[in-house]
Scaffold this motif. Structure first.
Motif, PDB file in Angstrom:
ATOM      1  N   TRP A  71       9.975 -14.626   1.008  1.00 53.86           N
ATOM      2  CA  TRP A  71       9.723 -14.148  -0.354  1.00 53.86           C
ATOM      3  C   TRP A  71       8.234 -14.210  -0.685  1.00 53.86           C
ATOM      4  O   TRP A  71       7.632 -15.273  -0.668  1.00 53.86           O
ATOM      5  CB  TRP A  71      10.508 -15.020  -1.344  1.00 53.86           C
ATOM      6  CG  TRP A  71      10.548 -14.496  -2.738  1.00 53.86           C
ATOM      7  CD1 TRP A  71       9.620 -14.719  -3.722  1.00 53.86           C
ATOM      8  CD2 TRP A  71      11.566 -13.689  -3.330  1.00 53.86           C
ATOM      9  NE1 TRP A  71      10.005 -14.090  -4.877  1.00 53.86           N
ATOM     10  CE2 TRP A  71      11.196 -13.448  -4.661  1.00 53.86           C
ATOM     11  CE3 TRP A  71      12.763 -13.130  -2.841  1.00 53.86           C
ATOM     12  CZ2 TRP A  71      11.984 -12.691  -5.535  1.00 53.86           C
ATOM     13  CZ3 TRP A  71      13.538 -12.376  -3.715  1.00 53.86           C
ATOM     14  CH2 TRP A  71      13.148 -12.162  -5.041  1.00 53.86           C
ATOM     15  N   MET A  72       7.679 -13.052  -1.009  1.00 53.31           N
ATOM     16  CA  MET A  72       6.283 -13.003  -1.445  1.00 53.31           C
ATOM     17  C   MET A  72       6.263 -13.157  -2.954  1.00 53.31           C
ATOM     18  O   MET A  72       6.828 -12.337  -3.673  1.00 53.31           O
ATOM     19  CB  MET A  72       5.652 -11.682  -1.028  1.00 53.31           C
ATOM     20  CG  MET A  72       5.355 -11.654   0.453  1.00 53.31           C
ATOM     21  SD  MET A  72       4.530 -10.141   0.956  1.00 53.31           S
ATOM     22  CE  MET A  72       5.953  -9.122   1.292  1.00 53.31           C
ATOM     23  N   ASN A  73       5.634 -14.209  -3.416  1.00 57.72           N
ATOM     24  CA  ASN A  73       5.693 -14.528  -4.838  1.00 57.72           C
ATOM     25  C   ASN A  73       5.004 -13.476  -5.690  1.00 57.72           C
ATOM     26  O   ASN A  73       3.965 -12.945  -5.317  1.00 57.72           O
ATOM     27  CB  ASN A  73       5.068 -15.893  -5.085  1.00 57.72           C
ATOM     28  CG  ASN A  73       5.967 -16.983  -4.555  1.00 57.72           C
ATOM     29  OD1 ASN A  73       7.187 -16.912  -4.726  1.00 57.72           O
ATOM     30  ND2 ASN A  73       5.402 -17.959  -3.881  1.00 57.72           N
ATOM     31  N   ASP A  89       0.854 -18.840   3.635  1.00 51.14           N
ATOM     32  CA  ASP A  89      -0.007 -18.703   2.463  1.00 51.14           C
ATOM     33  C   ASP A  89      -0.674 -17.340   2.360  1.00 51.14           C
ATOM     34  O   ASP A  89      -0.835 -16.807   1.262  1.00 51.14           O
ATOM     35  CB  ASP A  89      -1.057 -19.822   2.452  1.00 51.14           C
ATOM     36  CG  ASP A  89      -0.436 -21.169   2.092  1.00 51.14           C
ATOM     37  OD1 ASP A  89       0.748 -21.175   1.664  1.00 51.14           O
ATOM     38  OD2 ASP A  89      -1.111 -22.197   2.241  1.00 51.14           O
ATOM     39  N   ARG A  90      -1.062 -16.760   3.492  1.00 45.71           N
ATOM     40  CA  ARG A  90      -1.803 -15.494   3.409  1.00 45.71           C
ATOM     41  C   ARG A  90      -0.954 -14.402   2.764  1.00 45.71           C
ATOM     42  O   ARG A  90      -1.456 -13.559   2.027  1.00 45.71           O
ATOM     43  CB  ARG A  90      -2.265 -15.061   4.803  1.00 45.71           C
ATOM     44  CG  ARG A  90      -3.359 -14.002   4.787  1.00 45.71           C
ATOM     45  CD  ARG A  90      -3.877 -13.711   6.181  1.00 45.71           C
ATOM     46  NE  ARG A  90      -2.824 -13.419   7.132  1.00 45.71           N
ATOM     47  CZ  ARG A  90      -2.205 -12.239   7.228  1.00 45.71           C
ATOM     48  NH1 ARG A  90      -2.518 -11.245   6.424  1.00 45.71           N
ATOM     49  NH2 ARG A  90      -1.253 -12.060   8.120  1.00 45.71           N
ATOM     50  N   LEU A  91       0.345 -14.434   2.995  1.00 37.56           N
ATOM     51  CA  LEU A  91       1.232 -13.457   2.352  1.00 37.56           C
ATOM     52  C   LEU A  91       1.891 -14.035   1.097  1.00 37.56           C
ATOM     53  O   LEU A  91       2.817 -13.435   0.542  1.00 37.56           O
ATOM     54  CB  LEU A  91       2.308 -12.981   3.339  1.00 37.56           C
ATOM     55  CG  LEU A  91       1.791 -12.184   4.538  1.00 37.56           C
ATOM     56  CD1 LEU A  91       2.940 -11.768   5.435  1.00 37.56           C
ATOM     57  CD2 LEU A  91       1.006 -10.955   4.093  1.00 37.56           C
ATOM     58  N   ASN A  92       1.430 -15.205   0.667  1.00 37.81           N
ATOM     59  CA  ASN A  92       1.934 -15.824  -0.557  1.00 37.81           C
ATOM     60  C   ASN A  92       3.444 -16.085  -0.506  1.00 37.81           C
ATOM     61  O   ASN A  92       4.162 -15.867  -1.479  1.00 37.81           O
ATOM     62  CB  ASN A  92       1.566 -14.947  -1.761  1.00 37.81           C
ATOM     63  CG  ASN A  92       1.569 -15.729  -3.054  1.00 37.81           C
ATOM     64  OD1 ASN A  92       1.581 -16.968  -3.047  1.00 37.81           O
ATOM     65  ND2 ASN A  92       1.584 -15.034  -4.170  1.00 37.81           N
ATOM     66  N   PHE A 116       6.880 -11.424  11.624  1.00 38.16           N
ATOM     67  CA  PHE A 116       7.021 -10.086  11.028  1.00 38.16           C
ATOM     68  C   PHE A 116       5.890  -9.168  11.467  1.00 38.16           C
ATOM     69  O   PHE A 116       5.064  -9.543  12.284  1.00 38.16           O
ATOM     70  CB  PHE A 116       7.056 -10.183   9.497  1.00 38.16           C
ATOM     71  CG  PHE A 116       6.312 -11.350   8.953  1.00 38.16           C
ATOM     72  CD1 PHE A 116       4.936 -11.408   8.976  1.00 38.16           C
ATOM     73  CD2 PHE A 116       7.017 -12.444   8.448  1.00 38.16           C
ATOM     74  CE1 PHE A 116       4.258 -12.502   8.481  1.00 38.16           C
ATOM     75  CE2 PHE A 116       6.344 -13.550   7.953  1.00 38.16           C
ATOM     76  CZ  PHE A 116       4.962 -13.577   7.968  1.00 38.16           C
ATOM     77  N   ASN A 117       5.914  -7.952  10.942  1.00 36.29           N
ATOM     78  CA  ASN A 117       4.935  -6.893  11.224  1.00 36.29           C
ATOM     79  C   ASN A 117       5.070  -6.295  12.624  1.00 36.29           C
ATOM     80  O   ASN A 117       4.100  -5.826  13.196  1.00 36.29           O
ATOM     81  CB  ASN A 117       3.484  -7.380  11.013  1.00 36.29           C
ATOM     82  CG  ASN A 117       3.181  -7.619   9.551  1.00 36.29           C
ATOM     83  OD1 ASN A 117       4.057  -7.947   8.782  1.00 36.29           O
ATOM     84  ND2 ASN A 117       1.935  -7.449   9.163  1.00 36.29           N
ATOM     85  N   PHE A 118       6.289  -6.280  13.146  1.00 32.22           N
ATOM     86  CA  PHE A 118       6.524  -5.582  14.410  1.00 32.22           C
ATOM     87  C   PHE A 118       6.749  -4.100  14.134  1.00 32.22           C
ATOM     88  O   PHE A 118       7.102  -3.713  13.018  1.00 32.22           O
ATOM     89  CB  PHE A 118       7.786  -6.135  15.090  1.00 32.22           C
ATOM     90  CG  PHE A 118       7.668  -7.572  15.505  1.00 32.22           C
ATOM     91  CD1 PHE A 118       7.120  -7.914  16.731  1.00 32.22           C
ATOM     92  CD2 PHE A 118       8.085  -8.594  14.658  1.00 32.22           C
ATOM     93  CE1 PHE A 118       7.000  -9.248  17.113  1.00 32.22           C
ATOM     94  CE2 PHE A 118       7.969  -9.924  15.039  1.00 32.22           C
ATOM     95  CZ  PHE A 118       7.426 -10.249  16.259  1.00 32.22           C
TER      96      PHE A 118
HETATM   97  C1  NAG Z   1       1.944  -7.757   7.581  1.00 28.77           C
HETATM   98  O1  NAG Z   1       2.753  -7.184   6.573  1.00 28.77           O
HETATM   99  C2  NAG Z   1       2.374  -7.536   5.283  1.00 28.77           C
HETATM  100  C3  NAG Z   1       3.416  -7.042   4.344  1.00 28.77           C
HETATM  101  O2  NAG Z   1       3.737  -5.716   4.567  1.00 28.77           O
HETATM  102  C4  NAG Z   1       0.986  -7.018   5.002  1.00 28.77           C
HETATM  103  O3  NAG Z   1       0.578  -7.357   3.700  1.00 28.77           O
HETATM  104  C5  NAG Z   1       0.048  -7.642   6.005  1.00 28.77           C
HETATM  105  O4  NAG Z   1      -1.240  -7.156   5.843  1.00 28.77           O
HETATM  106  C6  NAG Z   1       0.503  -7.383   7.411  1.00 28.77           C
HETATM  107  N1  NAG Z   1      -0.307  -8.124   8.312  1.00 28.77           N
HETATM  108  C7  NAG Z   1      -0.758  -7.642   9.419  1.00 28.77           C
HETATM  109  C8  NAG Z   1      -1.547  -8.584  10.276  1.00 28.77           C
HETATM  110  O5  NAG Z   1      -0.559  -6.484   9.767  1.00 28.77           O
END
Ligand code: NAG
Ligand code: NAG
Ligand code: NAG
Ligand code: NAG
Ligand code: NAG
Length: 522
Positions: free
Chosen positions: A243-245, A275-278, A87-89
Motif C-alpha cells: 500500500w502506497m500511502n 520508504d521510497r514508494l511510501n 515489483f516493477n517486473f
Molecule cells: C516502480 O514502480 C513504482 C510504482 O509504479 C514507480 O513509482 C517506481 O518509480 C518504479 N521504480 C522503478 C525502479 O522502476
C-alpha cells in the motif's frame, strides 16, 4: 468437521470454560510487515535458479518470523503482497519467479509432504513446510502462471502468449495443506499480471475462527471481491498489500481501520515496508480494537511482526461452538448472531446518545474549491474556536459541529470539505466524502494537501446524508495515530454520524468515505 478439529475445539472450550470466559471464542492473529530484499534490475529476465535464489532470501526472513509468531501463540500469520519477488517486473522478466499453483478446489495437495507431485514449486513447498513446522495457518502472496484452458476459443480472455500470470494469495493450513488460492482482481499498474477472467470470491475455513476471505491491496476499494465477500457473510478478511500511502484520506492504517469499522469486520492487513514508494503501515483491525504499526519518517527501514488476540466474528463458527458448548458444559447464553455481517444500521448500533440533528438551512460561510486526492472538493474554513458549518457539493451536504481545544495549535488552519463525484486518477471510484482536514499551510489553497502532523485537538460531530450504506469512518491523529471514534452510526435513511472528543493527539483528518460501488462503471 474432522475428528482432529473436534478434539481441538473441545479442548479449547474446556480450557476456556475453566479459566477465562473473556477469552471464549478468540484467536491469535499475526501480520508481518516485510522490508523486502529486491531485485535491483526487475526488468532484466532471470533464470529460474537465480530467481529462486532471490526469493529464498525473503523466504529466510519469513521463516524466522513464522517461528517467532508461533512462539507468541499465533494461529494465523499473514505476509504482504509482492513480498517474495518485489515489483516493477515486465510480463516477460517475471517468468523465472512464476510457479503454477494447482487449484485447491479441484485437488488436495500438501506441497510439504508431497513435494514430488509437481515440478517447479519450490516456493509453495517452502511456505507449506513453514505452516506445518510452526503449526499455524499461513497466507502469502506470490506470482502464479496458469495455462489458458482453450487457446482457440475466440471469446476467451487468454493473452496472446497462451497463459495467464496472476498476482496470487495462497493459504496453507497448519499441517501444510494448500487450502486456498485467490487471484487479484483489481490490479494497480502491474504490467506483469493479468486480471482473472472472472472475479474470484475465495474463502478458507479454520478450526479456531471459522471462515476467512482473501483480498489483495487495491481490491479493498471495490465491490468485487471485498463487498461481495462481506455480503456472503464473511466477516474476517486476510489482506496482503503493498500500500502506497496517500494522505489526507487513504493512508494505510487510516483506511484499513475505516473499512473494518464501516463494514463491522476484522481485517488482517500485512503491508510492505518500502520508504521510497511510501509503503508502510500494517495492522490487525477488528470493530473493537486496532493493533497496528506505522513507522515514522526516519525510523530504520525494517520489518515488524504484530500479534494480537482478537474475537472470532464468523457467525456460523460461533453458532456451532455455542451449540457444542451447551452440550458439553451447559454454558452461558450464546454469543453468536448470524445477522451481524454487513453494515451498521440505526437500531443495531452502539447505544450512545443520538446526536443533535443537522440543519441544512444553516448559513454557509464562503466556500472555495481545492484539490484533495486529485478530486475537486468544495471546502469551507473553520474560522472560530467553535461553531457549526455546512458545505455542499451539488446536493450532497456535509455538516460539522466543532470545538477546538483552547490550549492547542490555535494557528493551524482547518477546513470542512465535501465531494460527490467519480474519482478518476489511478482507477475509477464513485464517491461521496465528508472530510475535516488540517490544511498543510496557512493559506486556503493548501487545504486538501498532505500533512502528517497537527497540534489542534478538536471535539467534533461530522455528519452527512449519503446515497450509499458503504461509508467508512476514520479519525487520524498526528503522526499516524488512528483513534477509535466515540460514536459512529449509519441510519436507515442514509444519515451517517461520526462523533469524537478528547483526542489523544492533534487532528489530521476526520473522514466519512462513502463508496457508490454501483456507479463505478458509469
Ligand atoms: C516502480 O514502480 C513504482 C510504482 O509504479 C514507480 O513509482 C517506481 O518509480 C518504479 N521504480 C522503478 C525502479 O522502476
Ligand atoms: C519433473 O521434471 C523431471 C525432469 O524434467 C521429469 O522427469 C518429471 O517427469 C517431472 N515430474 C512431473 C511431476 O512433472
Ligand atoms: C457488529 O457485529 C457485532 C458482533 O460481532 C454485533 O454485535 C453488532 O451488532 C454489529 N454491529 C452492527 C452495527 O451491525
Ligand atoms: C462538485 O464540485 C465540483 C467543483 O466545484 C463541481 O465541478 C461539480 O459539478 C460539483 N458536483 C456536483 C454534483 O454539483
Ligand atoms: C472528555 O473529557 C472531559 C473532561 O475530562 C470529560 O468531562 C468528558 O466526559 C470526556 N468526554 C468523553 C466523551 O469521554
Amino acid at each position: 468437521m474432522t475428528l482432529l478439529h473436534a478434539i481441538v475445539r473441545f479442548s479449547l472450550i474446556m480450557a476456556v470454560v475453566q479459566t477465562e470466559p473473556v477469552l471464549d471464542s478468540s484467536y491469535v492473529a499475526a501480520v508481518y510487515e516485510h522490508n523486502p530484499i529486491l531485485n535491483p534490475e526487475p526488468r532484466v529476465p532471470l533464470a529460474r535458479t537465480a530467481a529462486l535464489q532471490h526469493m529464498q532470501k525473503n523466504l529466510d526472513i519469513y521463516e524466522e518470523q513464522a517461528a517467532e509468531a508461533a512462539r507468541q501463540g499465533a494461529q494465523i500469520l499473514v505476509f504482504p503482497e509482492d513480498g517474495l519477488q518485489g515489483f516493477n517486473f515486465s510480463r516477460s522478466s517475471i517468468s523465472g519467479y512464476l510457479e503454477t499453483i494447482p487449484d485447491p478446489q479441484q485437488e488436495s495437495w500438501n506441497p510439504c509432504t508431497e513435494p514430488g507431485k509437481y515440478n517447479n514449486t519450490e516456493v509453495l513447498q517452502r511456505l507449506s513446510c513453514m505452516a506445518r513446522r510452526n503449526n499455524l495457518y499461513l497466507v502469502a502472496n506470490m506470482p502464479d502462471l496458469q495455462p489458458c484452458p482453450l487457446k482457440t476459443d475466440p471469446t476467451s480472455s487468454c493473452p496472446s502468449d497462451g497463459h495467464w500470470q496472476f498476482n496470487t494469495n495462497v493459504a496453507f493450513s497448519s499441517d501444510g495443506l494448500l487450502v486456498a488460492r485467490y487471484h487479484k482482481q483489481n490490479l494497480y499498474y502491474e504490467e506483469s499480471f493479468d486480471t482473472p477472467p472472472q472475479p474470484e470470491i475465495i474463502t478458507f475455513d479454520t478450526p479456531f475462527a471459522g471462515r476467512f476471505g482473501l483480498i489483495v491491496c487495491f481490491d479493498i476499494l471495490f465491490h468485487e471481491p471485498t463487498i461481495a465477500l462481506v455480503k456472503k457473510g464473511v466477516r474476517q478478511l486476510v489482506f496482503p498489500t503493498a500500500w502506497m500511502n496517500a494522505l489526507p484520506l487513504l493512508d494505510s492504517v487510516q483506511f484499513h481501520r475505516a473499512l473494518s469499522l464501516g463494514a463491522n469486520i476484522t481485517v488482517l492487513a500485512a503491508n510492505l515496508r518500502h520508504d521510497r514508494l511510501n509503503m508502510r503501515g500494517s495492522g490487525i483491525y477488528t470493530p473493537f480494537s486496532a493493533t497496528y504499526h506505522h513507522a515514522q519518517r526516519g525510523d530504520p527501514e525494517e520489518g515488524r511482526l504484530l500479534v494480537a488476540r482478537v474475537p472470532v466474528l464468523d457467525p456460523e463458527w460461533l453458532e456451532q461452538r455455542s451449540a457444542t458448548q451447551e452440550r458439553v458444559v451447559n454454558a452461558e447464553s450464546p454469543t453468536s448472531t448470524a445477522a451481524d455481517s454487513g453494515f451498521c444500521h440505526k437500531d443495531s448500533c452502539s447505544d450512545a446518545p443520538p446526536p443533535a440533528t443537522a440543519s441544512s438551512a444553516l448559513p454557509s460561510s464562503a466556500t472555495f474549491t481545492s484539490s484533495m486526492m486529485k478530486d475537486p472538493f468544495t471546502f469551507v474554513l473553520l474560522n472560530e474556536a467553535e461553531g457549526k458549518l455546512n458545505v455542499c457539493n451539488g446536493t450532497f451536504c456535509c455538516h460539522l459541529q466543532y470545538r477546538r481545544s483552547p490550549h492547542s495549535g490555535s494557528k493551524e488552519l482547518y477546513a470542512l470539505g465535501a465531494f460527490a463525484g467519480t474519482h478518476t486518477a489511478d482507477g475509477r471510484l464513485a464517491l461521496q466524502v465528508c472530510a475535516l482536514v488540517r490544511c498543510a499551510g496557512s493559506d486556503a489553497s493548501s487545504c486538501g494537501q498532505k500533512v502528517e502532523e497537527a497540534e489542534s485537538k478538536i471535539d467534533f460531530l461530522l455528519e452527512g446524508k449519503f446515497d450509499t450504506r458503504y461509508v467508512y469512518p476514520s479519525v487520524l491523529a498526528s503522526k499516524m495515530v488512528v483513534e477509535q471514534p466515540d460514536y459512529f452510526e449509519i441510519a436507515a435513511d442514509g444519515r451517517v454520524t461520526l462523533k469524537h472528543s478528547n483526542m489523544t493527539g492533534g487532528l489530521v483528518t476526520a473522514c466519512l468515505y462513502g463508496r457508490m460501488y454501483q456507479l463505478d462503471k458509469k
